[in-house]
Design an enzyme around this catalytic site. Sequence first.
Site, short mmCIF file in Angstrom:
data_model
loop_
_atom_site.label_atom_id
_atom_site.label_comp_id
_atom_site.label_asym_id
_atom_site.label_seq_id
_atom_site.Cartn_x
_atom_site.Cartn_y
_atom_site.Cartn_z
N ASP A 112 0.62 -1.13 -0.28
CA ASP A 112 0.19 0.00 0.14
C ASP A 112 0.72 1.22 -0.24
OD1 ASP A 112 -1.96 2.59 0.74
OD2 ASP A 112 -2.82 0.85 1.47
N ASP A 172 1.77 8.77 -9.61
CA ASP A 172 0.31 8.26 -10.82
C ASP A 172 -1.11 8.10 -9.55
OD1 ASP A 172 -0.85 9.19 -13.16
OD2 ASP A 172 0.03 6.90 -13.10
N CYS A 221 -5.18 11.28 -14.64
CA CYS A 221 -5.20 10.69 -15.36
C CYS A 221 -7.21 11.38 -15.37
CB CYS A 221 -5.59 9.97 -16.27
SG CYS A 221 -6.54 8.12 -15.45
#
Length: 497
Positions: free
Chosen positions: A360, A379, A432
């Site tokens: 994690d 990211d 994104c």
Amino acid sequence: MSMDQGRSSRRGSGGVRAGGQGTPSKAQGTSQRQGGSKGKGAGAAGLRGKSSARETALYVLTEVETEGAYSNLLLNGAIQSAGLSGPDVGLTTELVYGTISRRSTIDYFLARFVSKGMDKLQPWVRNLLRLSFYQLYYLDRIPPHAAVNEAVNIAKKRGHQGISGMVNGVLRNVLRQKETLKLPEDLPAAQRIALSESHPVWMVEGWIKQYGAQTAEAICRADNEPPSVSVRVNRTKTDRERLLQEMAAQGVEAVPSSLSGDGIIVQGGGNMALTGWYREGLLSVQDESSMLVAEAVEAGPGMSVLDCCAAPGGKSCHMAERMEGSGTVVANDVHAHKAKLIGEQAERLGLSNVQTRTGDALELAGQYEPASFDRILLDAPCSGLGVIRRKPDLKWTKSPQDLAEIAQLQQQLLDAVCGLLKPGGVLVYSTCTIERAENAGAVEAFLARHPEFAADESPELFRRLAAAADREPVGLQVLPQDAGSDGFYIARLVKQV
């Protein structure tokens, strides 16, 4: 592109989309992190034996609606299970993505022809009408009688005479009244855009608030366009010019990416993941916006780099390629099976400087000494609203609550990993999505909590993408209409010495 322009663009296209060959994104990682898998990567077990393109598309559409399946993950398996090839693959892909993309507009028009209401229909019947309407209204290469006859035959096969009669009646009424199907002209901006470009009203309202009505409408139009196919050159094995020459010699139409020096846009060449170039590790399939992240990280030879949420590994491998095979990229992901995929990608590309690990990201600070890394890439898991044209089902499954919850996790992740960066090092935060709360808003809040960090927009990347850099006070906010790539956010943060 307007709705009418959208209709024209598919006419003559042969119905080819690239969405079937993409790799899983952080958007899916988000759902899995939150425990909402719901069998979303399920295969095509419910599709048995050889099936037609329309039957296969109907199966995928119904699974997406009723089981929460991801269209991009389910489609390839369904195509293989159905034994489809050649033009049938293109037609199935177009029917799935086109129907999902235009769903609310299709439902708006179909509602006037279905007396009992769309919601009262069985899911497979509802989706049979949707994909048939999509052919009649948005595609011009399919003869109307073929679309109607195939729908009636499927209805007979799956249902009974009454259902096939209803389907036949609805579709023939659509054909008779097709020229009269118009959208209301007096709607408020958000409702008009939402209906004409098939997006949820709440989503459009949010984008109008962030970017203005004109830009919000352009986002929605771009979301309905088929995505381009782009590949990243593995600079440790070849260079872009040489690969372009090889593609030209084999009749593959391709041009250099204007966004990334490692990118190539392939305009005709099929699934690039099935080519010898891919098998030999000369290229990877990756969106141009995603390629910008490694450039922002500026990882150099010999550096120690941490990629906190690395799956499916495209950015980890890209950074390793730019490091010329030296140094180390620690590619961490919470899912063991995804870490395995990253390792396989690194091996295919011949990259020995990628180390995969499972864990994690919130607990990474307990696994390494403070200030262990020269570069850190976060990211982050996100709502994925920048990649709707690759995964159109996202716009129908996300809610405002989802965005709020994921924004909290992003803040926690930034706080958790920032201490692992060396003084003078660079932390790159990317998503994104195009939601400000997940992007510039998240970074501004982080900088307020961590005065030891400062935004750095000096690299050439920020000057080259001036419009995206000017959109927010901090970071690059790339929108899908900017260059035909995914909507993406990238912020570069330097830790003070």
